[in-house]
Design an enzyme around this catalytic site. Structure first.
Site, PDB file in Angstrom:
ATOM      1  N   ALA A 127      19.981  17.787   2.276  1.00 59.73           N
ATOM      2  CA  ALA A 127      21.022  18.779   2.562  1.00 59.73           C
ATOM      3  C   ALA A 127      20.558  20.199   2.280  1.00 59.73           C
ATOM      4  O   ALA A 127      21.329  21.039   1.853  1.00 59.73           O
ATOM      5  CB  ALA A 127      22.295  18.472   1.762  1.00 59.73           C
ATOM      6  N   SER A 128      19.269  20.466   2.562  1.00 58.44           N
ATOM      7  CA  SER A 128      18.707  21.792   2.299  1.00 58.44           C
ATOM      8  C   SER A 128      18.620  22.649   3.544  1.00 58.44           C
ATOM      9  O   SER A 128      18.283  23.830   3.476  1.00 58.44           O
ATOM     10  CB  SER A 128      17.295  21.636   1.712  1.00 58.44           C
ATOM     11  OG  SER A 128      16.445  20.991   2.635  1.00 58.44           O
ATOM     12  N   GLY A 129      18.900  22.070   4.698  1.00 56.38           N
ATOM     13  CA  GLY A 129      18.750  22.804   5.942  1.00 56.38           C
ATOM     14  C   GLY A 129      17.364  22.677   6.535  1.00 56.38           C
ATOM     15  O   GLY A 129      17.012  23.420   7.446  1.00 56.38           O
ATOM     16  N   LEU A 130      16.555  21.723   6.056  1.00 56.66           N
ATOM     17  CA  LEU A 130      15.199  21.518   6.571  1.00 56.66           C
ATOM     18  C   LEU A 130      15.112  20.257   7.429  1.00 56.66           C
ATOM     19  O   LEU A 130      14.035  19.740   7.678  1.00 56.66           O
ATOM     20  CB  LEU A 130      14.198  21.447   5.413  1.00 56.66           C
ATOM     21  CG  LEU A 130      14.174  22.671   4.486  1.00 56.66           C
ATOM     22  CD1 LEU A 130      13.140  22.483   3.385  1.00 56.66           C
ATOM     23  CD2 LEU A 130      13.893  23.949   5.276  1.00 56.66           C
ATOM     24  N   SER A 131      16.254  19.774   7.860  1.00 59.32           N
ATOM     25  CA  SER A 131      16.346  18.676   8.833  1.00 59.32           C
ATOM     26  C   SER A 131      15.841  17.340   8.315  1.00 59.32           C
ATOM     27  O   SER A 131      15.072  16.646   8.982  1.00 59.32           O
ATOM     28  CB  SER A 131      15.619  19.046  10.138  1.00 59.32           C
ATOM     29  OG  SER A 131      16.337  20.011  10.826  1.00 59.32           O
ATOM     30  N   SER A 132      16.301  16.953   7.141  1.00 56.42           N
ATOM     31  CA  SER A 132      15.969  15.615   6.655  1.00 56.42           C
ATOM     32  C   SER A 132      16.549  14.546   7.574  1.00 56.42           C
ATOM     33  O   SER A 132      15.955  13.469   7.742  1.00 56.42           O
ATOM     34  CB  SER A 132      16.486  15.425   5.224  1.00 56.42           C
ATOM     35  OG  SER A 132      17.883  15.665   5.145  1.00 56.42           O
ATOM     36  N   ASP A 177      16.590  20.507  16.193  1.00 58.11           N
ATOM     37  CA  ASP A 177      16.012  19.766  15.079  1.00 58.11           C
ATOM     38  C   ASP A 177      15.172  18.587  15.574  1.00 58.11           C
ATOM     39  O   ASP A 177      14.011  18.422  15.192  1.00 58.11           O
ATOM     40  CB  ASP A 177      17.109  19.270  14.141  1.00 58.11           C
ATOM     41  CG  ASP A 177      17.818  20.405  13.437  1.00 58.11           C
ATOM     42  OD1 ASP A 177      17.381  21.559  13.584  1.00 58.11           O
ATOM     43  OD2 ASP A 177      18.820  20.136  12.748  1.00 58.11           O
TER      44      ASP A 177
END
EC number: 2.7.1.6
Length: 396
Positions: A127-132, A177
């Protein structure tokens, strides 16, 4: 690739499933340099793929059972279901991404009539905005492709991941993404027109600068955030403009055309949302030109302008991201900084002199802690490959 991580998940696979995995996979996270909230508005984006991502080891089964284990969620244990069981599992959110991709591939006509076993481990902050989530979706795509010998075009894998996100998970994201995770390449960014899906790879040459990711460490869920609200707002603004303009998306118009017709949007909030989508698209096109020409100062200025628009017109930043970005922009030598990803928490990026990395992290981190009362995280970007089969486990 992190050999230690691969060794660990191979060992975990043997422990959990009492057998040997056959194949190893990797799927990256991504960070968007510029072009935020433009993908679902038919605009341009400019992402890079990270060397952070999701690792997996897998083995095909002889029956129809799927068995999954995540090193990141050991408390959930092994999760099992039939390969054609597309019912959601509310208590195990990460598994729904896998089910969503399996359903999307089935809908495309691919026959997956046997199960598999899979162990994964990711080093992308959740949930960091790095597209996990896109990283996991494309990982499953390449796992299925390899284990079952399916000739699935890369764009269909991307579309399957996107369908899983939109229809199965329920987040109305654009295609950026999944596309970037699917098509990324080392040392390049993807300049993608989300309206036509035309793209080109652009070398990222930063000379004595580097991109630093700044993580607010404020988790957020796109499902429960205002992300879908922003999608709806820009669609309403588009509908108003379409009463006089023959356009299919906000990405179809430039700033001059927008200003000449903005009176069609009667609601002030909708006007701001549309203004961001249009101006951000134009900034992205210009930013690619400046980076290609080697003008890092102009590129950095566009990053700053992007954040201001996301803060003032799109209202997706918040005190955490604004604190990080303001502190980064004030640091000597920094050329630009902006939030990246959906917002509402997550990460920001900054273009920082390489020799200043330690002082930058210390000074910006101290300011963030002073304002928010907890620590942010920092790491330098390395641009890696897209989702892929790494090789047979026996070669490890």
């Amino acid at each position: 690739m992190k050999k230690q991580t691969l060794h660990n998940i191979v060992t975990t696979f043997k422990t959990q499933f009492a057998s040997e995995p056959t194949d190893m996979f990797f799927s990256p996270g991504r960070v968007n340099l510029i072009g935020e909230h433009t993908d679902y508005n038919g605009g341009h984006v400019f992402p890079i793929t990270l060397t952070l991502g999701t690792y997996g080891v897998a083995k095909r089964r002889d029956d129809q059972l799927v068995r999954l284990y995540s090193v990141n969620f050991p408390e959930l244990g092994v999760i099992s279901f039939a390969v054609d069981d597309f019912s959601k599992m509310p208590a195990h959110n990460w598994v729904n991404f896998i089910k969503g991709v399996l359903k999307a591939l089935a809908d495309l006509g691919y026959v997956i009539d046997q199960g598999f076993e899979l162990v994964i481990e990711g080093d992308i902050p959740i949930a960091s905005g790095l597209s996990s989530s896109a990283s996991l979706e494309l990982l499953i795509g390449v796992v299925i492709q390899k284990l079952f010998g399916l000739k699935i075009p890369r764009l269909q894998l991307v579309m399957a991941g996107h369908q899983a996100e939109n229809d199965f998970i329920g987040v109305k994201t654009g295609l950026m993404d999944q596309f970037s995770v699917g098509f990324g390449a080392p040392n390049t960014a993807i300049f993608l027109d989300t309206n036509t899906l035309g793209y080109r790879l652009v070398p990222v040459i930063l000379r004595n600068f580097e991109i630093i990711i700044m993580n607010t460490n404020k988790p957020r869920s796109l499902v429960t955030s205002k992300y879908n609200e922003r999608v709806n707002e820009t669609q309403q603004a588009l509908t108003a403009l379409q009463t006089e303009l023959p356009i299919k998306s906000l990405g179809d118009i430039d700033a001059v055309t927008f200003e000449a017709h903005q009176q069609l949007i009667k609601d002030s909030t909708l006007l701001k949302r549309a203004r961001h989508a249009v101006s951000e698209n134009q900034r992205t096109i210009e930013a690619v030109k400046e980076l290609t020409h080697g003008d890092l100062v102009a590129f950095g200025a566009l990053l700053n302008a992007s954040h201001a628009s996301l803060r003032d017109d799109y209202d997706v930043t918040g005190i955490e991201l604004d604190t990080l970005v303001t502190a980064a922009q004030a640091f000597p030598g920094v050329l630009g900084a902006r939030m990246t990803g959906a917002g509402f928490g997550g990460c920001a990026i900054a273009l920082v002199p390489q020799q200043s990395r330690s002082r930058f992290q210390e000074q910006v981190g101290a300011r963030f802690h002073e304002v928010l009362g907890y620590d942010a995280s920092f790491f330098a970007v390395q641009i890696g490959p897209g989702a892929q089969w790494i090789g047979a486990v026996k070669t490890l």
